[in-house]
Design a protein around this motif. Structure first.
Motif, PDB file in Angstrom:
ATOM      1  N   TYR A  25      -6.348  -7.949   8.920  1.00 48.62           N
ATOM      2  CA  TYR A  25      -4.904  -8.074   8.786  1.00 48.62           C
ATOM      3  C   TYR A  25      -4.202  -7.442  10.058  1.00 48.62           C
ATOM      4  O   TYR A  25      -3.354  -7.949  10.761  1.00 48.62           O
ATOM      5  N   TYR A  30      -1.274  -7.167  14.506  1.00 48.79           N
ATOM      6  CA  TYR A  30      -0.901  -6.202  15.339  1.00 48.79           C
ATOM      7  C   TYR A  30      -1.504  -5.742  16.556  1.00 48.79           C
ATOM      8  O   TYR A  30      -1.759  -4.422  17.140  1.00 48.79           O
ATOM      9  N   GLY A  69       6.074  -1.655   0.236  1.00 47.96           N
ATOM     10  CA  GLY A  69       4.864  -2.522   0.489  1.00 47.96           C
ATOM     11  C   GLY A  69       4.549  -2.306   2.102  1.00 47.96           C
ATOM     12  O   GLY A  69       4.409  -3.192   2.789  1.00 47.96           O
ATOM     13  N   SER A  70       4.240  -1.075   2.394  1.00 48.08           N
ATOM     14  CA  SER A  70       3.766  -0.320   3.635  1.00 48.08           C
ATOM     15  C   SER A  70       2.709  -1.293   4.115  1.00 48.08           C
ATOM     16  O   SER A  70       2.487  -1.561   5.358  1.00 48.08           O
ATOM     17  N   GLY A  71       1.693  -1.729   3.329  1.00 46.67           N
ATOM     18  CA  GLY A  71       0.399  -2.278   3.857  1.00 46.67           C
ATOM     19  C   GLY A  71      -0.414  -1.202   4.548  1.00 46.67           C
ATOM     20  O   GLY A  71      -0.367  -0.054   4.375  1.00 46.67           O
ATOM     21  N   TYR A  75       4.159   0.933  11.779  1.00 50.26           N
ATOM     22  CA  TYR A  75       5.147   0.703  12.730  1.00 50.26           C
ATOM     23  C   TYR A  75       6.846   0.834  12.445  1.00 50.26           C
ATOM     24  O   TYR A  75       7.512   1.223  12.776  1.00 50.26           O
ATOM     25  N   ASP A  91       2.480   1.120  -1.355  1.00 52.01           N
ATOM     26  CA  ASP A  91       1.591  -0.081  -1.488  1.00 52.01           C
ATOM     27  C   ASP A  91       0.838  -0.456  -2.821  1.00 52.01           C
ATOM     28  O   ASP A  91       0.677   0.484  -3.295  1.00 52.01           O
ATOM     29  N   PHE A  92       0.735  -1.694  -3.068  1.00 47.43           N
ATOM     30  CA  PHE A  92       0.114  -2.290  -4.410  1.00 47.43           C
ATOM     31  C   PHE A  92      -1.468  -1.857  -4.265  1.00 47.43           C
ATOM     32  O   PHE A  92      -2.001  -1.713  -5.087  1.00 47.43           O
ATOM     33  N   ASN A  96      -4.979  -0.384   1.174  1.00 49.45           N
ATOM     34  CA  ASN A  96      -4.046  -0.201   2.146  1.00 49.45           C
ATOM     35  C   ASN A  96      -3.593   1.453   2.270  1.00 49.45           C
ATOM     36  O   ASN A  96      -3.460   2.145   3.343  1.00 49.45           O
ATOM     37  N   ASP A 150       4.557  -1.870  -7.346  1.00 53.04           N
ATOM     38  CA  ASP A 150       4.693  -3.288  -7.655  1.00 53.04           C
ATOM     39  C   ASP A 150       6.034  -3.695  -7.900  1.00 53.04           C
ATOM     40  O   ASP A 150       6.670  -3.207  -8.728  1.00 53.04           O
ATOM     41  N   VAL A 151       6.335  -4.555  -6.830  1.00 58.45           N
ATOM     42  CA  VAL A 151       7.782  -5.091  -6.776  1.00 58.45           C
ATOM     43  C   VAL A 151       8.206  -6.076  -7.845  1.00 58.45           C
ATOM     44  O   VAL A 151       9.228  -6.435  -8.261  1.00 58.45           O
ATOM     45  N   CYS A 173       8.768  -4.682   4.767  1.00 60.18           N
ATOM     46  CA  CYS A 173       8.795  -5.797   6.079  1.00 60.18           C
ATOM     47  C   CYS A 173       7.502  -6.470   5.435  1.00 60.18           C
ATOM     48  O   CYS A 173       6.338  -6.057   5.067  1.00 60.18           O
ATOM     49  N   PHE A 174       7.936  -7.972   5.356  1.00 56.70           N
ATOM     50  CA  PHE A 174       6.983  -8.825   5.001  1.00 56.70           C
ATOM     51  C   PHE A 174       6.123  -8.714   3.942  1.00 56.70           C
ATOM     52  O   PHE A 174       5.085  -9.237   3.292  1.00 56.70           O
ATOM     53  N   VAL A 179       4.456 -11.746  -1.539  1.00 58.72           N
ATOM     54  CA  VAL A 179       3.793 -11.553  -2.987  1.00 58.72           C
ATOM     55  C   VAL A 179       4.615 -12.243  -4.163  1.00 58.72           C
ATOM     56  O   VAL A 179       4.062 -11.872  -5.220  1.00 58.72           O
ATOM     57  N   TYR A 214      -0.319 -17.244   4.526  1.00 63.54           N
ATOM     58  CA  TYR A 214      -0.838 -16.269   5.560  1.00 63.54           C
ATOM     59  C   TYR A 214      -2.290 -15.787   5.380  1.00 63.54           C
ATOM     60  O   TYR A 214      -2.745 -15.881   4.308  1.00 63.54           O
TER      61      TYR A 214
HETATM   62  N1  SAM Z   1       4.444  -3.958   5.337  1.00 63.89           N
HETATM   63  C1  SAM Z   1       3.319  -4.498   6.115  1.00 63.89           C
HETATM   64  C2  SAM Z   1       3.499  -5.144   7.381  1.00 63.89           C
HETATM   65  O1  SAM Z   1       4.812  -5.145   7.678  1.00 63.89           O
HETATM   66  O2  SAM Z   1       2.737  -5.932   8.043  1.00 63.89           O
HETATM   67  C3  SAM Z   1       2.376  -5.211   5.094  1.00 63.89           C
HETATM   68  C4  SAM Z   1       2.949  -6.554   4.598  1.00 63.89           C
HETATM   69  S1  SAM Z   1       1.723  -7.543   3.779  1.00 63.89           S
HETATM   70  C5  SAM Z   1       2.031  -9.212   4.584  1.00 63.89           C
HETATM   71  C6  SAM Z   1       2.180  -7.503   2.161  1.00 63.89           C
HETATM   72  C7  SAM Z   1       1.917  -6.272   1.481  1.00 63.89           C
HETATM   73  O3  SAM Z   1       2.306  -6.328  -0.019  1.00 63.89           O
HETATM   74  C8  SAM Z   1       0.401  -6.181   1.332  1.00 63.89           C
HETATM   75  O4  SAM Z   1       0.358  -4.667   1.757  1.00 63.89           O
HETATM   76  C9  SAM Z   1       0.025  -5.976  -0.110  1.00 63.89           C
HETATM   77  O5  SAM Z   1      -0.873  -5.128  -0.586  1.00 63.89           O
HETATM   78  C10 SAM Z   1       1.437  -5.600  -0.684  1.00 63.89           C
HETATM   79  N2  SAM Z   1       1.897  -6.236  -2.221  1.00 63.89           N
HETATM   80  C11 SAM Z   1       0.793  -7.111  -2.751  1.00 63.89           C
HETATM   81  N3  SAM Z   1       1.386  -7.309  -4.011  1.00 63.89           N
HETATM   82  C12 SAM Z   1       2.459  -6.581  -4.097  1.00 63.89           C
HETATM   83  C13 SAM Z   1       3.360  -6.310  -5.170  1.00 63.89           C
HETATM   84  N4  SAM Z   1       3.249  -6.854  -6.458  1.00 63.89           N
HETATM   85  N5  SAM Z   1       4.297  -5.116  -5.039  1.00 63.89           N
HETATM   86  C14 SAM Z   1       4.356  -4.521  -3.799  1.00 63.89           C
HETATM   87  N6  SAM Z   1       3.661  -4.784  -2.728  1.00 63.89           N
HETATM   88  C15 SAM Z   1       2.671  -5.755  -2.764  1.00 63.89           C
END
Ligand code: SAM
Length: 273
Positions: A25, A30, A69-71, A75, A91-92, A96, A150-151, A173-174, A179, A214
């Motif tokens: 990813y 990035y 959801g920092s992943g 940045y 993060d979930f 990550n 978990d959002v 972000c994203f 999700v 994606y």
């Molecule tokens: N914030 C980072 C970025 O800007 O690149 C990561 C975005 S990535 C597209 C989505 C993120 O959402 C992943 O890190 C994933 O683990 C997290 N995610 C997945 N399910 C989720 C949930 N139920 N609640 C919160 N975050 C979740």
């Protein structure tokens, strides 16, 4: 029936994330061309400029910034770490959180070198590029924890993670659109994270426009809710936010590198009513 459908959609999304590969990813999104600091029209410099402006306008302030959801990325807090004394990453996925812990503990083995990012944000702040080491130290000092989130839960963080009044600012972000199984779930998730924010606190939201999937790793195709600007604005309103500003970036053709079908990116600065 409706309740069961909601659960299934969310469970299917969670299942997709089991194949998420932080190293892939980071490589997809990035590194150049998406993170080309020599180019003004590259996506990462655009995001960093939006965040820099938002955090330096003077209205975003307080003690605690929470990133939802920092992943595996940092940045999104490189400007905010200069304004807030405490930054909480979430993060979930454990993979990550592990990637972020690796950077925080500075023991090597990270899947991405954040140095050019730190240098670029120093430049935006009018500091010499060599100040990046000070920024890295500052970031390590203010990150208080990296916790699960978990959002889709009405209470996305474990109880007592935040002070009772909530955070002063949220950045995300994203995350929400990538999700959520549909627009209704995206809007509900916006409401859920709003419960973590104090009244009058700011939400800085970055997300994909027109994206339907994606890749979270080789062969790991993750569905995304395709959003347009009007839907983002309507969801914010419905979830109790007042929009301050929405900015839009359109992907140049050569940023469409086959790892998703995103057509643009939105940046939102909003306030919780
Ligand atoms: N914030 C980072 C970025 O800007 O690149 C990561 C975005 S990535 C597209 C989505 C993120 O959402 C992943 O890190 C994933 O683990 C997290 N995610 C997945 N399910 C989720 C949930 N139920 N609640 C919160 N975050 C979740």
């Amino acid at each position: 029936m409706e309740g069961k459908g909601k659960v299934n959609g969310v469970a299917a999304m969670a299942a997709c994330y089991q194949g998420f590969d932080p190293a892939a990813y980071l490589q997809y999104n990035y590194t150049p061309p998406r993170a080309d600091f020599e180019r003004k029209d590259s996506i990462v410099p655009w995001k960093l400029a939006c965040l820099h402006r938002a955090f330096t306008e003077g209205d975003v302030r307080g003690e605690l910034l929470v990133d939802i959801g920092s992943g595996p990325t940092l940045y999104q807090v490189l400007s905010g770490c200069e304004v807030f004394n405490k930054v909480l990453l979430t993060d979930f996925l454990e993979v990550n959180r592990q990637e972020l812990r690796g950077w925080l503990e500075d023991e090597g083995g990270c899947n991405l070198d954040w140095t050019p990012y730190l240098q670029h944000v120093c430049k935006l702040e009018g500091r010499r590029p060599s100040a990046w080491t000070e920024k890295a130290a500052k970031l390590r000092q203010v990150i208080t924890d990296i916790v699960p989130v978990d959002v889709h839960r009405p209470q996305p963080l474990a109880l007592d993670t935040l002070p009772s009044e909530g955070a002063d600012c949220l950045v995300s972000c994203f995350c929400l659109e990538s999700v959520s199984p549909d627009l209704a779930a995206f809007t509900r998730a916006l409401g859920h994270i709003g419960r973590l924010l104090r009244t009058g606190g700011h939400l800085l939201l970055i997300g994909a426009l027109g994206e339907s999937y994606y890749f979270g790793g080789p062969g790991v195709r993750i569905p995304v809710v395709p959003l347009n600007e009007a839907q983002v604005c309507a969801s914010l309103k419905e979830s109790g936010y007042t929009l301050i500003r929405l900015e839009v970036y359109t992907l140049p053709q050569d940023m469409r590198v086959g790892v998703d079908d995103v057509s643009g990116v939105f940046f939102v600065k909003a306030i919780k009513e």
